[in-house]
Design an enzyme around this catalytic site. Structure first.
Site, PDB file in Angstrom:
ATOM      1  CB  CYS A   9       1.735   3.052  -4.257  1.00  0.00           C
ATOM      2  SG  CYS A   9       0.578   4.058  -3.374  1.00  0.00           S
ATOM      3  CB  VAL A 133      -2.431  -0.998  -1.535  1.00  0.00           C
ATOM      4  CG1 VAL A 133      -1.708  -2.287  -1.814  1.00  0.00           C
ATOM      5  CG2 VAL A 133      -3.146  -1.036  -0.205  1.00  0.00           C
ATOM      6  CB  CYS A 134       1.471   1.745  -4.570  1.00  0.00           C
ATOM      7  SG  CYS A 134       0.500   2.951  -3.693  1.00  0.00           S
ATOM      8  CB  THR A 135       2.679  -2.078  -8.226  1.00  0.00           C
ATOM      9  OG1 THR A 135       1.844  -3.042  -7.611  1.00  0.00           O
ATOM     10  CG2 THR A 135       3.825  -2.769  -8.933  1.00  0.00           C
TER      11      THR A 135
END
Length: 387
Positions: A9, A133-135
Site C-alpha cells: 500500500c 504492501v503499499c505506497t
C-alpha cells in the site's frame, strides 16, 4: 509462523523491487486515465441489518470472490501458511465467533449471497490483514488544500504467468475492486476502496474530516501469532476493522489519530492519516502492543514539509536495497513541486516506475474538502518490475 510478504500500500512514497540498472523516470500527462479504468461505486446502507448490507456487491462480484478464495487457499498451502486453514478447520461452525459483530453477521450475509462457506469468506478477509504492501502519500498544494493518494500492490509470488508476464492474483484482483459509499440515513458517512467481499477498510475518506490508508509493516510481531492470541484471549483489534470503526465513529483528525495510535492490534502496520489543514498528516508506526508507537508528522524536518510518504519500512530506517520504492517516489514528488500538487501531479507520481509496478492493482486519489475519491485500475507495461 506466517511470513507476511505479499501486499503493498502506498501513501505517496513507494516503488517495488528496484534493479540498480533500471531506468526510473518521473512521468507526466498520465491523468486522467481512460474511462474504462475507472471503478464502479456502490452504496452500502448501514441502516440495514448486517446480513443484508453487502448483498448487492457480493451477488454481482460472486465469481470474482470465488476465484480469489481459490487462489488464496492455494497460496496458503503452498507457502507454508497452512496454519490459517488449520485454524479454520479447527473452529468449524464456530468460525464466526472469531469476529465481533457486525462483522461476523456481514460475513454470514456475504456467504449467503455468494453460496461460499463462511470459513472461506473469513480466510478471504484475514488474508488482507496479513499480506498487504503499499505506497501512500499525503500532500498539500500552495493554497493549503490537502490530498491523500495511494497505490495498492498485491500478488507477489502468487502465480507468475510467463506468457503475459504478469502476476495471476494481481490480474484477478482488479475486477473485484469497488468504491463503497457507506451511508446512514441516506447520507454519506465515509467512502472507501474495497475488494468485493472484504468488510474492513484499507483506503478511505471521511469528507471534511480525514483520509486514511493502511500499509503493511513486516514484522514477526503479528501474523499467525497475533491471530492465535486473539482467538485464545480475545485481545487486540484487527487493523482494517479498527480503521473502519474509526471512520464510523471518530469526529475529527485528532480523534482518529488517537484511536489508531492507542488501540492494541492483532498485527503491526502503518496507519497513514491525513486531515483538513496543512500539517495534518501523520504516519503512525504500530506494534501489536501500544508501547512503541511512533507518530511521524509531515511537519517534522525529516519529512517533506508539504508532503509525507510511507511504503513498508520504518521511516527512520533505510528500505531494503531490493525494494527501494521510497527514494524514487520522493524524487518524483519533489520534482512535481508544491505548485503542481493535486490529482494530476500525484497520479503522475503513482504512475512512475517503480512506484507503479506489476503488482499495482489500483491508484486511489482523495481530496478531503470535497470528499472526492477516485480509484483507477493500474497496469504496468514492460519493462516493469517485478519482473
Amino acid at each position: 509462523m506466517i511470513t507476511r510478504v505479499v501486499t503493498a500500500c502506498m501513501l505517496l512514497v513507494v516503488v517495488v523491487s528496484q534493479d540498480p540498472g533500471f531506468n526510473d523516470t518521473c512521468v507526466k500527462g498520465m491523468y486522467p486515465p481512460p474511462a474504462q479504468r475507472g471503478v464502479k461505486e456502490y452504496v452500502l446502507n448501514l441502516d440495514l441489518p448486517p446480513e443484508q448490507r453487502w448483498q448487492q456487491i457480493a451477488s454481482e462480484k460472486r465469481h470474482e470472490i470465488v476465484a480469489l478464495i481459490i487462489e488464496f487457499k492455494k497460496f496458503l498451502m503452498e507457502w507454508g501458511s497452512g496454519e490459517i486453514i488449520t485454524i479454520v478447520d479447527f473452529l468449524g461452525d464456530n468460525i464466526d465467533a472469531i469476529l465481533p459483530n457486525p462483522y461476523r453477521d456481514e460475513i454470514k450475509g456475504i456467504a449467503n449471497a455468494t453460496g461460499i462457506y463462511e470459513g472461506e469468506i473469513f480466510v478471504y478477509n484475514i488474508f488482507y490483514e496479513l499480506f498487504t504492501v503499499c505506497t501512500s502519500i499525503i500532500a498539500h498544494d500552495s493554497t493549503g488544500k490537502m490530498y491523500h493518494v495511494r497505490n495498492l500492490d498485491f500478488g507477489l509470488f502468487l502465480g507468475w504467468d510467463p506468457k503475459n508476464r504478469t502476476w495471476q492474483l494481481t490480474d484477478m484482483l482488479r475486477p473485484a475492486i469497488v468504491n463503497v459509499d457507506w451511508q446512514r440515513g441516506g447520507k454519506t458517512v465515509f467512502k472507501s476502496v474495497n475488494y468485493a467481499g472484504y468488510v474492513g477498510v484499507l483506503t478511505a475518506i471521511k469528507p471534511n474530516k480525514f483520509t486514511f490508508s493502511l500499509d503493511e509493516r513486516f514484522s514477526v510481531d503479528g501474523g499467525y501469532l497475533g491471530i492465535l492470541v486473539y482467538i485464545l484471549e480475545k485481545t487486540g483489534s484487527w487493523t482494517s476493522l479498527l480503521a473502519r470503526e474509526v471512520f464510523e465513529n471518530a469526529i475529527d483528525f485528532a480523534d482518529a489519530r488517537d484511536k489508531l495510535a492507542n488501540t492494541q492490534l492483532i498485527a503491526p502496520g502503518y496507519f497513514i492519516l491525513g486531515g483538513t489543514k496543512p500539517g495534518e498528516g501523520v504516519v503512525i508506526t504500530r506494534n501489536r502492543e501500544v508501547n512503541g508507537t511512533d507518530i511521524w508528522a509531515m511537519t517534522d524536518k525529516t519529512a517533506g514539509g508539504w508532503f509525507i510518504l510511507e511504503t513498508n519500512y520504518d521511516h527512520w530506517k533505510k528500505p531494503l536495497v531490493v525494494d527501494n520504492r521510497r527514494d524514487p517516489a520522493i524524487n518524483c514528488t519533489q520534482k512535481m513541486g508544491i505548485q503542481n500538487a493535486g490529482f494530476a501531479g500525484l497520479f503522475n507520481v503513482l504512475s512512475s516506475k517503480p512506484v507503479l509496478n506489476k503488482l499495482t492493482t489500483y491508484s486511489a486519489l482523495m481530496e478531503v474538502d470535497s470528499g472526492k475519491l477516485e480509484t483507477w485500475l493500474q497496469y504496468c507495461p514492460d519493462p516493469c518490475e517485478p519482473w
